[in-house]
Design an enzyme around this catalytic site. Structure first.
Site, PDB file in Angstrom:
ATOM      1  N   TYR A 279       0.855  -1.182   0.000  1.00 34.16           N
ATOM      2  CA  TYR A 279       0.000   0.000   0.000  1.00 34.16           C
ATOM      3  C   TYR A 279       0.896   1.239   0.000  1.00 34.16           C
ATOM      4  O   TYR A 279       2.121   1.134   0.043  1.00 34.16           O
ATOM      5  CB  TYR A 279      -0.959  -0.033   1.189  1.00 34.16           C
ATOM      6  CG  TYR A 279      -1.975  -1.151   1.120  1.00 34.16           C
ATOM      7  CD1 TYR A 279      -2.451  -1.610  -0.102  1.00 34.16           C
ATOM      8  CD2 TYR A 279      -2.458  -1.764   2.276  1.00 34.16           C
ATOM      9  CE1 TYR A 279      -3.389  -2.639  -0.170  1.00 34.16           C
ATOM     10  CE2 TYR A 279      -3.394  -2.796   2.215  1.00 34.16           C
ATOM     11  CZ  TYR A 279      -3.852  -3.227   0.990  1.00 34.16           C
ATOM     12  OH  TYR A 279      -4.767  -4.247   0.921  1.00 34.16           O
TER      13      TYR A 279
ATOM     14  N   ARG B 161      -8.008 -15.569   8.832  1.00 35.08           N
ATOM     15  CA  ARG B 161      -8.908 -16.523   8.183  1.00 35.08           C
ATOM     16  C   ARG B 161      -9.514 -17.561   9.135  1.00 35.08           C
ATOM     17  O   ARG B 161     -10.704 -17.896   8.996  1.00 35.08           O
ATOM     18  CB  ARG B 161      -8.193 -17.211   7.015  1.00 35.08           C
ATOM     19  CG  ARG B 161      -8.058 -16.328   5.789  1.00 35.08           C
ATOM     20  CD  ARG B 161      -7.289 -17.012   4.671  1.00 35.08           C
ATOM     21  NE  ARG B 161      -5.909 -17.252   5.042  1.00 35.08           N
ATOM     22  CZ  ARG B 161      -5.034 -17.921   4.298  1.00 35.08           C
ATOM     23  NH1 ARG B 161      -5.419 -18.437   3.137  1.00 35.08           N
ATOM     24  NH2 ARG B 161      -3.785 -18.079   4.690  1.00 35.08           N
TER      25      ARG B 161
ATOM     26  N   CYS C 161      -7.824 -22.478   2.263  1.00 37.91           N
ATOM     27  CA  CYS C 161      -8.041 -22.655   0.823  1.00 37.91           C
ATOM     28  C   CYS C 161      -8.190 -21.317   0.104  1.00 37.91           C
ATOM     29  O   CYS C 161      -8.189 -21.267  -1.128  1.00 37.91           O
ATOM     30  CB  CYS C 161      -9.284 -23.507   0.587  1.00 37.91           C
ATOM     31  SG  CYS C 161     -10.817 -22.740   1.197  1.00 37.91           S
TER      32      CYS C 161
END
Length: 362
Positions: A170, A321, A346
């Site tokens: 960024y 996650r 995944c």
């Protein structure tokens, strides 16, 4: 012996455990970045799940800069009241919450051609191939002030602090990087000059929010490619940030989606680890400085995390996650159920209808 479930101090925040929800793009806001009932529920579940410190998905500091749809905004005062509702909700469960603030820049392929995207220099982002407009001094001042005002709004909205996003290619990271920053003025060239943009953001924000308001910075350990920001440079940046008063540093990397495949490879003399991708880098920095260091990436086994806590100087452990799969994960671990996370990494959790676990939470 240090414990994962013990009270600790991060700046002037008292945290009930050492677990952090690292900033996660939820893709659940309105088109212009405002909160929705669905997004309030996401944060309530995290707080109910005993996450000690929640870091929001990153909020754009100027209206015209939104690198992905459904991202939170903090670009004007209209957000303050709805974020007060958010912070009150999280505080009901004795969790703390930071607003992560950023300018994404050229790490995007969203709405190209419809907006001006700033960059330090005319160098395409390696993953997106997006070019930005090299910034004038007035434009630098404009973005610095936007960060400062975002910090002020975060404080007024009841966030326990802010995290300045200086990683992941960024804009701030690009100013730090010799690959992306080819400027020949006071913002380019030497590392001291390349740090200037970040240092101005921090220093002016500190003037605005006062000495006691926690400000953290998220940094890239290394850019993991020839000619990019090196780990030795990151170590120098961290020491400088401690010197000027930053309350804590989160060490990440610039290899989104690729870290799992890069486990075992070494960069700058340190190895990407299976459990805690950037662990070795964070440990070195935690010995360089005396402010808390957060490690993030690949953490999934509470016993391994406990070993890291007691074998290194790292203070906090950020998870993303796995908490999409199990928002109650930290509570589960606290209650004695130490099975590994359900998340299979995944990376199918990014959907057009919001980011959520598509394997276990269909």
């Amino acid at each position: 012996m240090k414990k994962l479930f013990e009270k600790t101090q991060l700046g002037n925040m008292t945290l009930k455990n050492r677990f952090v929800r690292s900033a996660t793009w939820e893709n659940r806001t309105t088109k212009d970045g405002h909160m929705t009932d669905e997004l309030y529920k996401v944060y309530e579940e995290l707080a109910k799940g005993e996450v000690g410190l929640i870091v929001t998905g990153y909020a754009n500091v100027v209206k015209e800069e939104q690198p992905n749809p459904g991202m939170m905004g903090i670009y004007n005062d209209s957000f303050i009241d709805e974020y007060k509702k958010l912070t009150d909700l999280v505080h009901e469960y004795d969790s703390k919450i930071l607003m992560q603030i950023a300018y994404g820049g050229t790490k995007t392929t969203y709405n190209l051609g419809e907006r001006v995207i700033f960059a330090p220099s005319e160098v395409a982002e390696r993953g997106t191939n997006t070019l930005g407009k090299p910034m004038t001094k007035d434009e630098i001042d404009y973005i610095v002030n936007a960060f400062v005002e975002a910090g002020r709004r975060s404080m007024e909205a009841g966030f326990d602090g802010v995290e300045i996003h200086g990683a992941h290619t960024y804009l701030i990271n690009q100013f730090l990087s010799p690959y992306y920053n080819k400027r020949e003025d006071e913002y380019g060239g030497s590392l001291e000059n390349r740090m200037r943009f970040l240092m101005e953001i921090y220093s002016k924000m500190r003037e605005k929010v006062g000495h006691d308001y926690p400000i953290l910075v998220k940094l890239t350990a290394s850019e993991f490619f020839e000619g990019g920001l090196t780990f030795e440079e990151t170590r120098i940046i961290c020491k400088k940030l401690e010197e000027i008063g930053v309350d804590g540093i989160e060490i990440s990397g610039n290899i989104h989606g690729k870290a799992k495949s890069m486990v075992g490879q070494s960069f700058d003399g340190y190895e990407i680890k299976q459990e805690g991708y950037f662990l070795e880098y964070g440990n070195v920095i935690s010995k360089d400085i005396n402010i808390p260091v957060i490690t993030v990436g690949g953490l999934k086994d509470i016993n391994n995390i406990d070993n890291i806590l007691n074998e290194t100087n790292i203070d906090y452990f950020a998870i993303s996650r796995p908490l999409l799969t199990e928002p109650n994960l930290i509570k589960r671990w606290k209650d004695g159920d130490e099975k590994q996370v359900k998340c299979v990494r995944c990376s199918k959790c990014r959907t057009s209808n919001g980011n959520y676990c598509t394997v276990f939470n269909k």
